[in-house]
Design an enzyme around this catalytic site. Structure first.
Site, PDB file in Angstrom:
ATOM      1  N   GLU A 258      -4.890  -3.827  -1.752  1.00  8.20           N
ATOM      2  CA  GLU A 258      -6.343  -3.604  -1.665  1.00  8.20           C
ATOM      3  C   GLU A 258      -6.673  -2.241  -1.042  1.00  8.20           C
ATOM      4  O   GLU A 258      -7.790  -1.780  -1.126  1.00  8.20           O
ATOM      5  CB  GLU A 258      -7.010  -4.657  -0.763  1.00  8.20           C
ATOM      6  N   ARG A 259      -5.677  -1.646  -0.346  1.00 13.00           N
ATOM      7  CA  ARG A 259      -6.003  -0.456   0.449  1.00 13.00           C
ATOM      8  C   ARG A 259      -6.104   0.823  -0.375  1.00 13.00           C
ATOM      9  O   ARG A 259      -6.888   1.709  -0.059  1.00 13.00           O
ATOM     10  CB  ARG A 259      -4.964  -0.258   1.540  1.00 13.00           C
TER      11      ARG A 259
ATOM     12  N   GLU B 116       9.318  -3.917  12.971  1.00  9.46           N
ATOM     13  CA  GLU B 116       9.090  -2.780  12.067  1.00  9.46           C
ATOM     14  C   GLU B 116       7.789  -2.113  12.506  1.00  9.46           C
ATOM     15  O   GLU B 116       6.729  -2.743  12.456  1.00  9.46           O
ATOM     16  CB  GLU B 116       8.960  -3.291  10.624  1.00  9.46           C
TER      17      GLU B 116
ATOM     18  N   PHE C 253       0.810  -1.225   0.000  1.00  9.29           N
ATOM     19  CA  PHE C 253       0.000   0.000   0.000  1.00  9.29           C
ATOM     20  C   PHE C 253       0.839   1.269   0.000  1.00  9.29           C
ATOM     21  O   PHE C 253       0.360   2.323  -0.396  1.00  9.29           O
ATOM     22  CB  PHE C 253      -0.934   0.002   1.239  1.00  9.29           C
TER      23      PHE C 253
ATOM     24  N   LYS D 210      -1.037  -7.280  -9.341  1.00 12.53           N
ATOM     25  CA  LYS D 210      -2.006  -7.408  -8.236  1.00 12.53           C
ATOM     26  C   LYS D 210      -1.618  -6.358  -7.196  1.00 12.53           C
ATOM     27  O   LYS D 210      -0.734  -6.562  -6.383  1.00 12.53           O
ATOM     28  CB  LYS D 210      -1.903  -8.822  -7.649  1.00 12.53           C
TER      29      LYS D 210
ATOM     30  N   CYS E  54       9.557   1.901   3.366  1.00 15.67           N
ATOM     31  CA  CYS E  54      10.471   0.811   3.697  1.00 15.67           C
ATOM     32  C   CYS E  54      11.901   1.344   3.849  1.00 15.67           C
ATOM     33  O   CYS E  54      12.764   0.639   4.343  1.00 15.67           O
ATOM     34  CB  CYS E  54      10.435  -0.264   2.633  1.00 15.67           C
TER      35      CYS E  54
ATOM     36  N   SER F  84       5.434  -6.882   3.249  1.00 14.67           N
ATOM     37  CA  SER F  84       6.013  -7.190   4.560  1.00 14.67           C
ATOM     38  C   SER F  84       6.807  -8.510   4.495  1.00 14.67           C
ATOM     39  O   SER F  84       6.554  -9.351   3.627  1.00 14.67           O
ATOM     40  CB  SER F  84       4.892  -7.300   5.592  1.00 14.67           C
TER      41      SER F  84
HETATM   42  P1  NAD Z   1       1.617  -6.645   2.960  1.00 18.83           P
HETATM   43  O1  NAD Z   1       2.673  -7.684   3.020  1.00 18.83           O
HETATM   44  O2  NAD Z   1       0.508  -6.704   3.939  1.00 18.83           O
HETATM   45  O3  NAD Z   1       0.904  -6.670   1.510  1.00 18.83           O
HETATM   46  C1  NAD Z   1       1.646  -6.686   0.313  1.00 18.83           C
HETATM   47  C2  NAD Z   1       0.857  -7.461  -0.734  1.00 18.83           C
HETATM   48  O4  NAD Z   1       0.683  -8.805  -0.289  1.00 18.83           O
HETATM   49  C3  NAD Z   1      -0.529  -6.902  -0.997  1.00 18.83           C
HETATM   50  O5  NAD Z   1      -0.770  -6.878  -2.391  1.00 18.83           O
HETATM   51  C4  NAD Z   1      -1.447  -7.872  -0.282  1.00 18.83           C
HETATM   52  O6  NAD Z   1      -2.687  -8.029  -0.937  1.00 18.83           O
HETATM   53  C5  NAD Z   1      -0.688  -9.180  -0.325  1.00 18.83           C
HETATM   54  N1  NAD Z   1      -0.954 -10.025   0.850  1.00 18.83           N
HETATM   55  C6  NAD Z   1      -1.223  -9.614   2.122  1.00 18.83           C
HETATM   56  N2  NAD Z   1      -1.413 -10.670   2.920  1.00 18.83           N
HETATM   57  C7  NAD Z   1      -1.298 -11.783   2.162  1.00 18.83           C
HETATM   58  C8  NAD Z   1      -1.387 -13.180   2.431  1.00 18.83           C
HETATM   59  N3  NAD Z   1      -1.646 -13.646   3.660  1.00 18.83           N
HETATM   60  N4  NAD Z   1      -1.189 -14.040   1.404  1.00 18.83           N
HETATM   61  C9  NAD Z   1      -0.914 -13.593   0.180  1.00 18.83           C
HETATM   62  N5  NAD Z   1      -0.829 -12.271  -0.128  1.00 18.83           N
HETATM   63  C10 NAD Z   1      -1.008 -11.378   0.844  1.00 18.83           C
HETATM   64  O7  NAD Z   1       2.355  -5.226   2.997  1.00 18.83           O
HETATM   65  P2  NAD Z   1       1.716  -3.774   3.140  1.00 18.83           P
HETATM   66  O8  NAD Z   1       1.205  -3.592   4.529  1.00 18.83           O
HETATM   67  O9  NAD Z   1       0.807  -3.491   2.011  1.00 18.83           O
HETATM   68  O10 NAD Z   1       3.019  -2.876   2.922  1.00 18.83           O
HETATM   69  C11 NAD Z   1       3.900  -2.516   3.962  1.00 18.83           C
HETATM   70  C12 NAD Z   1       5.096  -3.426   4.027  1.00 18.83           C
HETATM   71  O11 NAD Z   1       5.781  -3.424   2.779  1.00 18.83           O
HETATM   72  C13 NAD Z   1       6.137  -2.979   5.036  1.00 18.83           C
HETATM   73  O12 NAD Z   1       6.621  -4.107   5.718  1.00 18.83           O
HETATM   74  C14 NAD Z   1       7.225  -2.345   4.188  1.00 18.83           C
HETATM   75  O13 NAD Z   1       8.521  -2.344   4.767  1.00 18.83           O
HETATM   76  C15 NAD Z   1       7.180  -3.210   2.992  1.00 18.83           C
HETATM   77  N6  NAD Z   1       7.779  -2.547   1.838  1.00 18.83           N
HETATM   78  C16 NAD Z   1       9.002  -2.983   1.428  1.00 18.83           C
HETATM   79  C17 NAD Z   1       9.620  -2.352   0.369  1.00 18.83           C
HETATM   80  C18 NAD Z   1      10.960  -2.807  -0.105  1.00 18.83           C
HETATM   81  O14 NAD Z   1      11.362  -2.365  -1.176  1.00 18.83           O
HETATM   82  N7  NAD Z   1      11.666  -3.657   0.598  1.00 18.83           N
HETATM   83  C19 NAD Z   1       8.981  -1.295  -0.292  1.00 18.83           C
HETATM   84  C20 NAD Z   1       7.720  -0.901   0.145  1.00 18.83           C
HETATM   85  C21 NAD Z   1       7.126  -1.543   1.215  1.00 18.83           C
END
Ligand code: NAD
Length: 495
Positions: A174-175, A381, A147, A171, A279, A224
């Site tokens: 969703e937020r 985090e 998101f 994909k 991140c 994450s």
């Molecule tokens: P998230 O992991 O909750 O979601 C990321 C994606 O995974 C979304 O598209 C979501 O629909 C999907 N997802 C969520 N739960 C799932 C599950 N149980 N099974 C399969 N798919 C699932 O992350 P977020 O809250 O949207 O974003 C924040 C996180 O992203 C933070 O931890 C941040 O550090 C990380 N981030 C990392 C970078 C990087 O380059 N390393 C960049 C941006 C964000």
């Protein structure tokens, strides 16, 4: 209702599943997002597969023409995209514009498609034998995004992938899904054929369908760490190439010789910009020595107290709300745990309330001092506007602390000592390092990626590593015999 975009057309989901999309500044529902079924994701994958052969065969210069047009249109529509981001994410308008610009730079990089795909040629590797190599597209590839950068992170992926001749399934989170759809419409306006980029909205069902699909060859994931690890394992188990970028805990070391004002200002922007939901946010300041720590904290306290928090359309706001009510509660809970575990809460942002925005997910900036490495606020985090000061006795203690942390995304050192900075860059077990630069996000023609549990897979994202990730090497050895008759040879060929 927000729809999928398949084969260049907006397709309303028939799944019957949806979830609300909120404006985090007001807490009001602004839209509904349809969550795709397994069949709907598979239809998008089929559309991408049908478009793949013709797209791979399209001359790179022709593809580049579309990419240039896409870049031009992104520039013209940047303001609209930024507003779409802020409405569902909450970040300030300037911050959203910055994200669009950094994503657009990857599109600019992808405009150099013909050069990116050039191979190598060696003449006379044997008698009248030439050898040349080429990087070829994988076919259908996919991206799953978080998101916090709804425009930039998808733009880290598909411009490079389609420039390399692949077709793409995206994909998004969703937020805050609207910016993705707006940019995908602009992408098609630029002339890309239907099926080259397909957007499917959804939850775990959509992600698992992508991971298990035998048609999809590679998956880029950003999100994450627990989900990154899951995506890496499930995607790899089904034979895919996977790059899965995860969470972070980024430390900034401040040496005694640093310009303390500059260091404090850098910590403000890197710690509280975008409400800490980056991140590459700095969430831990590591001043070296008690005197440095006292000086730094003395500067930080009034700055954090003066942080201007507000909705995106408030031109004075330096930071917006966090993404959801749950996120606000989780962050507040972690602040409670910091207090309970003995850290000193110097500025408490938990009770901030903004007139007219009482239902928004706002938090003020929080600042902790005397945090230790055993505390949850250090280990986890937080992904919110919370900065922890962990005091180090000496430089080596600071380096060891960072190297021991499970995450390895970004870090920075502030100093006037070139020798120390060079040693830091050598010894630190982190993928992206800043020297007097608090958020060292590599430019588009380098590549972005962390170490340790911040990246699963072998490739960083975008730049040259992105080109490698979305292509595979083919090497051709050719001979055009003009009357040579050398008979059958049974020994291993040598020159
Ligand atoms: P998230 O992991 O909750 O979601 C990321 C994606 O995974 C979304 O598209 C979501 O629909 C999907 N997802 C969520 N739960 C799932 C599950 N149980 N099974 C399969 N798919 C699932 O992350 P977020 O809250 O949207 O974003 C924040 C996180 O992203 C933070 O931890 C941040 O550090 C990380 N981030 C990392 C970078 C990087 O380059 N390393 C960049 C941006 C964000």
């Amino acid at each position: 209702m927000i729809s999928n975009l398949v084969n260049g057309l907006s397709v309303a989901s028939q799944s019957g599943n949806s979830q609300p999309v909120f404006n985090p500044a007001t807490g009001e529902q602004v839209d509904d997002l349809a969550l795709s079924s397994v069949d709907e994701v598979n239809q998008a994958i089929d559309a991408a597969a049908a478009a793949a052969p013709a797209w791979a065969a399209t001359p790179p210069l022709k593809r580049a023409g579309m990419m240039f047009k896409f870049n031009e249109l992104l520039g013209k529509r940047a303001d609209d995209i930024a507003r779409a981001i802020s409405r569902e994410h909450g970040k300030t308008h300037d911050d959203a514009l910055g994200e669009v610009q950094r994503g657009k730079e990857v599109v600019e990089y992808a405009c150099g498609i013909p050069s990116l795909l050039k191979g190598e040629f060696s003449r006379n590797v044997g008698p009248q034998i030439d050898s040349f190599s080429d990087r070829q597209p994988l076919g259908v590839v996919a991206g799953i995004t978080p998101f916090n950068f709804p425009a930039m992170v998808p733009l880290w992926m598909y411009p490079v992938a389609v420039a390399c001749g692949n077709t793409f399934i995206l994909k998004p989170s969703e937020r805050d899904p609207s910016a993705v759809n707006l940019i995908a419409e602009i992408f098609h306006e630029a002339g890309f054929p239907p099926g080259v980029l397909n957007v499917v909205h959804g939850d775990k069902t959509a992600v698992d369908t992508i991971l298990d699909s035998p048609i999809i060859q590679a998956v880029s994931f950003v999100g994450s760490t627990p989900i990154a690890e899951y995506v890496y394992q499930r995607g790899s188990a089904s034979g895919k190439r996977v790059q899965a970028l995860g969470g972070a805990k980024n430390h900034m070391v401040v040496l005694p010789d640093a310009d303390m004002q500059q260091a404090a200002e850098a910590l403000m922007g890197a710690g509280y910009g975008s409400a800490g939901e980056r991140c590459m946010a700095i969430s831990v300041a590591v001043p070296v020595g008690e005197k440095t720590a006292d000086q730094l904290v003395e500067k930080l306290v009034p700055m954090v107290e003066a942080l201007k928090v507000g909705p995106a359309d408030d031109a004075d706001a330096e930071m917006g709300p966090v993404i959801t009510r749950d996120a606000k509660e989780r962050i507040s809970g972690l602040i409670d745990s910091g207090v309970n575990q003995g850290a000193e809460l110097l500025v408490d942002g938990r009770s901030l309330s903004l007139q007219g925005y009482e239902n928004g997910y706002f938090l003020g900036g929080s600042l902790f001092d005397k945090v230790t490495t055993e505390m949850d606020i250090y280990k986890q985090e937080i992904f919110g506007p919370v900065l922890s000061v962990v005091r180090a006795n000496d430089y080596s203690e600071a380096v060891d602390m960072i190297n021991r942390h499970e995450y390895g995304n970004g870090t920075a050192i502030f100093t006037r000592d070139g020798d120390a900075a060079r040693d830091f860059a050598d010894r630190i077990q982190i993928g992206m390092v800043g020297v007097n630069v608090p958020i060292p996000v590599p430019v588009a023609y380098h590549s972005f990626g962390g170490w340790k549990r911040s990246l699963f897979g072998d490739h960083s994202i975008y730049g040259p590593e992105g080109v490698h990730f979305y292509t595979r090497l083919k090497t051709i050895t050719a001979r055009w015999p003009s009357g040579i008759k050398d008979g059958a040879a049974y020994a291993f060929p040598t020159t």
